[in-house]
Design a protein around this motif. Structure first.
Motif, PDB file in Angstrom:
ATOM      1  N   HIS A   1       0.820   7.634   7.774  1.00 13.34           N
ATOM      2  CA  HIS A   1      -0.331   8.531   7.661  1.00 13.34           C
ATOM      3  C   HIS A   1      -1.192   8.167   6.456  1.00 13.34           C
ATOM      4  O   HIS A   1      -2.426   8.266   6.512  1.00 13.34           O
ATOM      5  CB  HIS A   1       0.134   9.977   7.558  1.00 13.34           C
ATOM      6  CG  HIS A   1       0.783  10.489   8.804  1.00 13.34           C
ATOM      7  ND1 HIS A   1       0.255  10.287  10.053  1.00 13.34           N
ATOM      8  CD2 HIS A   1       1.930  11.194   8.998  1.00 13.34           C
ATOM      9  CE1 HIS A   1       1.040  10.840  10.962  1.00 13.34           C
ATOM     10  NE2 HIS A   1       2.063  11.389  10.346  1.00 13.34           N
ATOM     11  N   ALA A   2      -0.555   7.773   5.372  1.00 12.86           N
ATOM     12  CA  ALA A   2      -1.327   7.338   4.200  1.00 12.86           C
ATOM     13  C   ALA A   2      -2.055   6.032   4.501  1.00 12.86           C
ATOM     14  O   ALA A   2      -3.218   5.835   4.112  1.00 12.86           O
ATOM     15  CB  ALA A   2      -0.400   7.169   2.995  1.00 12.86           C
ATOM     16  N   ARG A   3      -1.395   5.164   5.221  1.00  8.06           N
ATOM     17  CA  ARG A   3      -1.949   3.833   5.500  1.00  8.06           C
ATOM     18  C   ARG A   3      -3.219   3.925   6.347  1.00  8.06           C
ATOM     19  O   ARG A   3      -4.177   3.168   6.119  1.00  8.06           O
ATOM     20  CB  ARG A   3      -0.875   2.998   6.205  1.00  8.06           C
ATOM     21  CG  ARG A   3      -1.233   1.531   6.383  1.00  8.06           C
ATOM     22  CD  ARG A   3      -0.058   0.764   6.992  1.00  8.06           C
ATOM     23  NE  ARG A   3      -0.424  -0.619   7.195  1.00  8.06           N
ATOM     24  CZ  ARG A   3      -0.317  -1.574   6.276  1.00  8.06           C
ATOM     25  NH1 ARG A   3       0.151  -1.281   5.082  1.00  8.06           N
ATOM     26  NH2 ARG A   3      -0.660  -2.811   6.534  1.00  8.06           N
ATOM     27  N   VAL A   4      -3.253   4.828   7.328  1.00  7.76           N
ATOM     28  CA  VAL A   4      -4.442   4.923   8.172  1.00  7.76           C
ATOM     29  C   VAL A   4      -5.646   5.438   7.378  1.00  7.76           C
ATOM     30  O   VAL A   4      -6.791   5.259   7.800  1.00  7.76           O
ATOM     31  CB  VAL A   4      -4.204   5.820   9.412  1.00  7.76           C
ATOM     32  CG1 VAL A   4      -3.124   5.247  10.305  1.00  7.76           C
ATOM     33  CG2 VAL A   4      -3.880   7.257   9.018  1.00  7.76           C
ATOM     34  N   LEU A   5      -5.383   6.047   6.231  1.00  8.37           N
ATOM     35  CA  LEU A   5      -6.468   6.485   5.349  1.00  8.37           C
ATOM     36  C   LEU A   5      -6.784   5.455   4.275  1.00  8.37           C
ATOM     37  O   LEU A   5      -7.600   5.703   3.381  1.00  8.37           O
ATOM     38  CB  LEU A   5      -6.110   7.828   4.699  1.00  8.37           C
ATOM     39  CG  LEU A   5      -5.994   9.017   5.664  1.00  8.37           C
ATOM     40  CD1 LEU A   5      -5.554  10.266   4.915  1.00  8.37           C
ATOM     41  CD2 LEU A   5      -7.319   9.271   6.383  1.00  8.37           C
TER      42      LEU A   5
ATOM     43  N   LEU B   1       1.790   9.716  -2.630  1.00  5.93           N
ATOM     44  CA  LEU B   1       0.757   8.844  -2.067  1.00  5.93           C
ATOM     45  C   LEU B   1       0.002   9.550  -0.949  1.00  5.93           C
ATOM     46  O   LEU B   1      -1.239   9.535  -0.909  1.00  5.93           O
ATOM     47  CB  LEU B   1       1.406   7.557  -1.533  1.00  5.93           C
ATOM     48  CG  LEU B   1       0.485   6.577  -0.804  1.00  5.93           C
ATOM     49  CD1 LEU B   1      -0.430   5.873  -1.790  1.00  5.93           C
ATOM     50  CD2 LEU B   1       1.315   5.555  -0.009  1.00  5.93           C
ATOM     51  N   LEU B   2       0.730  10.188  -0.035  1.00 11.66           N
ATOM     52  CA  LEU B   2       0.083  10.865   1.083  1.00 11.66           C
ATOM     53  C   LEU B   2      -0.703  12.081   0.607  1.00 11.66           C
ATOM     54  O   LEU B   2      -1.794  12.367   1.120  1.00 11.66           O
ATOM     55  CB  LEU B   2       1.127  11.277   2.128  1.00 11.66           C
ATOM     56  CG  LEU B   2       0.588  11.967   3.380  1.00 11.66           C
ATOM     57  CD1 LEU B   2      -0.522  11.157   4.038  1.00 11.66           C
ATOM     58  CD2 LEU B   2       1.724  12.233   4.369  1.00 11.66           C
ATOM     59  N   ASP B   3      -0.183  12.789  -0.382  1.00 11.14           N
ATOM     60  CA  ASP B   3      -0.916  13.909  -0.956  1.00 11.14           C
ATOM     61  C   ASP B   3      -2.256  13.428  -1.524  1.00 11.14           C
ATOM     62  O   ASP B   3      -3.307  14.050  -1.306  1.00 11.14           O
ATOM     63  CB  ASP B   3      -0.079  14.577  -2.045  1.00 11.14           C
ATOM     64  CG  ASP B   3      -0.817  15.720  -2.725  1.00 11.14           C
ATOM     65  OD1 ASP B   3      -0.857  16.827  -2.165  1.00 11.14           O
ATOM     66  OD2 ASP B   3      -1.352  15.508  -3.841  1.00 11.14           O
ATOM     67  N   ARG B   4      -2.225  12.313  -2.235  1.00  7.47           N
ATOM     68  CA  ARG B   4      -3.446  11.758  -2.815  1.00  7.47           C
ATOM     69  C   ARG B   4      -4.400  11.292  -1.716  1.00  7.47           C
ATOM     70  O   ARG B   4      -5.614  11.518  -1.789  1.00  7.47           O
ATOM     71  CB  ARG B   4      -3.102  10.603  -3.753  1.00  7.47           C
ATOM     72  CG  ARG B   4      -4.303  10.000  -4.480  1.00  7.47           C
ATOM     73  CD  ARG B   4      -3.860   9.172  -5.686  1.00  7.47           C
ATOM     74  NE  ARG B   4      -3.019   8.049  -5.318  1.00  7.47           N
ATOM     75  CZ  ARG B   4      -3.469   6.842  -5.002  1.00  7.47           C
ATOM     76  NH1 ARG B   4      -4.772   6.604  -5.008  1.00  7.47           N
ATOM     77  NH2 ARG B   4      -2.639   5.870  -4.692  1.00  7.47           N
ATOM     78  N   ALA B   5      -3.855  10.654  -0.685  1.00  9.40           N
ATOM     79  CA  ALA B   5      -4.686  10.188   0.426  1.00  9.40           C
ATOM     80  C   ALA B   5      -5.390  11.362   1.104  1.00  9.40           C
ATOM     81  O   ALA B   5      -6.602  11.313   1.370  1.00  9.40           O
ATOM     82  CB  ALA B   5      -3.834   9.421   1.435  1.00  9.40           C
TER      83      ALA B   5
END
Length: 532
Positions: A144-148, A192-196
């Motif tokens: 999920h982070a990567r797609v952002l 990381l995902l929170d930041r994304a």
């Protein structure tokens, strides 16, 4: 009787021991389960190649997608799983072209036979399962982070380290530190995902979300992927088609860059395990962006769409071009409800709230601290995690219902649908029930707990705080390991303990972290509050 498959990665596994017949409890066939094992074995082989050949960004993508594909309720499609296996083999050949043509193969890069794990001694099997299932959960967050456009080298490196270890003949002394390290790395992945999410969509803010569906055409979006929701909102704007979230997508309403779309109207239904009933003859299409997809019934199979790594035979899949036109046209053809369609939560509520992430809660940290100091707020419970269909999960409904009025309840993930439509009132000027978001927003709970501990000059375990968690699939595993990495103790876990925990591994967790299996709401509340 010979086993047709072996899978015990989810909470509902057959007999609390493992699914071994022609079809798992989740609905996947034995053939699909075995292909998922084959895919995992190919990833382990790729990790051995990457041990001596530096992986590329393409390798990271293949590994993360491959692990995510094997998460519970994501992919039921044998053909797309075979395509994933082929992608792993192509990546292996690209990293080490000489391996395929080697005249004296060493076998180190061969696809691993997962039966070696499933048939290992119970303690090794237990630790390797914790490692594998935790990585599957972390892969979902990394995806999920990567797609952002966000990635983390520490997280990427650990996937190879963990997969490599699965293929080695290691004992408990070598595996246990790696399992605990996974908890540390997953903390970085959740951050990381929170930041994304927050840098892309803004900081979530508390919002009340209606459960009533307006008349006219609409689309239901399920899963966790905020980017898919954003793209759909952009493509449906001005078309007269409304959009409703479902399940873990509910917290999307709290993000400013998603909330700004006027046709994001509300939330449809409750948690994932009720979809076969709630989607029955639904006059609207449903988009699954991630887990949890259940095998659709014939009454609505023609209106279920998938995207990303989600796949089911016979369903329309939205590809990488993200052209949602078929979905939009389906919504218009079905027409939606002719009149406003009132719906409620499991307890009769007509609205739910969300958006109490770490930014929102810490912005009112001073009143919270003052309420604790004055005694107005005597205890905080974090009651959350994955929901499921197993009897006994009403424990969480009754637990929250019975919490004293001078306590607060933080919640997250889909387990909240057991009680998130309740009106618990306020305490210290704040709502007693605060939804922090999706399962990955356990990171918000961690940030709030650490901030409160800092404010009081104590450890997190010294706070008037108790975690009461429900688990179902592999993301819950990596979150639990993160909580243990942080040293949190006296966690209550249910509705059953994981089948993959051997007696020795469970004893270690109980001895070092005082994990408690849930009993009854009355007994557990008495034990918690009496101790407090």
């Amino acid at each position: 009787m010979e086993k047709e498959m072996f899978c015990f990665q989810c909470e509902q596994t057959a007999g609390c021991t493992g699914c071994t017949g022609g079809r798992g409890v989740c609905g996947k066939t034995s053939g699909t389960a075995n292909l998922q094992d084959e895919l995992t074995g190919a990833l382990i082989g790729l990790a051995h190649v990457a041990d001596t050949n530096p992986p590329t960004d393409s390798t990271h993508q293949v590994v993360i997608e491959g692990l995510f594909t094997t998460l519970t309720n994501v992919n039921f499609n044998d053909e797309t799983i075979r395509q994933q296996i082929e992608a792993v083999h192509r990546e292996k050949a690209a990293l080490a072209p000489g391996c395929c043509a080697c005249a004296s193969p060493c076998g180190r890069s061969d696809d691993y036979d997962m039966q070696q794990i499933w048939n290992a001694g119970e303690d090794v099997r237990s630790l390797k399962s914790l490692l594998l299932f935790g990585m599957k959960g972390m892969a979902a967050y990394a995806y999920h982070a990567r797609v952002l456009g966000y990635s983390d080298d520490k997280v990427n490196r650990f996937f190879y380290e963990g997969l490599f270890a699965l293929g080695e003949d290691w004992g408990m002394d070598q595996l246990l530190p790696l399992v605990m390290k996974l908890g540390e790395v997953n903390l970085s992945c959740m951050a990381l995902l929170d930041r994304a999410n927050t840098e892309t969509y803004g900081n979530p803010a508390p919002v009340t979300v209606p459960l009533t569906v307006e008349k006219g055409p609409f689309i239901v979006v399920s899963g966790h992927d905020l980017r898919d929701l954003q793209l759909l909102l952009q493509q449906t704007e001005g078309t007269g088609v409304n959009v409703y979230t479902h399940g873990e997508m509910l917290p999307a309403h709290a993000y400013p860059e998603l909330k700004k779309y006027a046709h994001l109207k509300g939330n449809f239904g409750t948690a994932w395990q009720n979809q076969q009933k709630e989607f029955d003859n639904l006059p609207a299409p449903i988009l699954f962006t991630t887990n949890c997809l259940m095998p659709p019934k014939a009454s609505y199979q023609d209106r279920v769409f998938t995207t990303e790594v989600v796949s089911f035979p016979g369903l329309t899949h939205i590809g990488e071009d993200k052209d949602f036109t078929p979905l939009i046209e389906k919504a218009k053809a079905l027409g939606g409800y002719a009149q406003e369609h009132p719906m409620t939560g499991l307890n009769g509520g007509t609205t739910v709230t969300t958006g109490f992430g770490h930014h929102a809660v810490l912005s009112v940290a001073e009143p919270v601290i003052n309420a604790i100091k004055s005694g107005d707020l005597s205890h905080i419970f974090l009651v959350g995690g994955c929901d499921g269909a197993r009897p006994g999960r009403n424990y969480y409904t009754e637990f929250v219902r019975q919490t004293p009025k001078d306590t607060a309840v933080l919640t997250l993930a889909c387990g909240k649908f057991r009680f998130n439509d309740m009106d618990l009132g306020t305490v210290g000027g704040l709502p007693r029930l605060m939804d922090m978001g999706q399962c990955n927003d356990a990171y918000s709970a961690i940030k709030v707990a650490v901030a409160l501990a800092d404010a009081f000059g104590c450890g997190v375990n010294d706070l008037p705080l108790t975690l009461v968690l429900s688990w179902y699939e592999q993301k819950a595993v990596c979150i639990l390991l993160t909580l243990l990495h942080l040293g949190l103790t006296n966690i209550y876990l249910g509705p059953t303990l994981p089948a993959f925990l051997s007696p020795h591994v469970l004893a270690y967790l109980v001895e070092h972290f005082h994990i408690h299996p849930i009993s009854t709401p009355e007994q557990d509340l008495q034990a918690i509050l009496h101790k407090a």
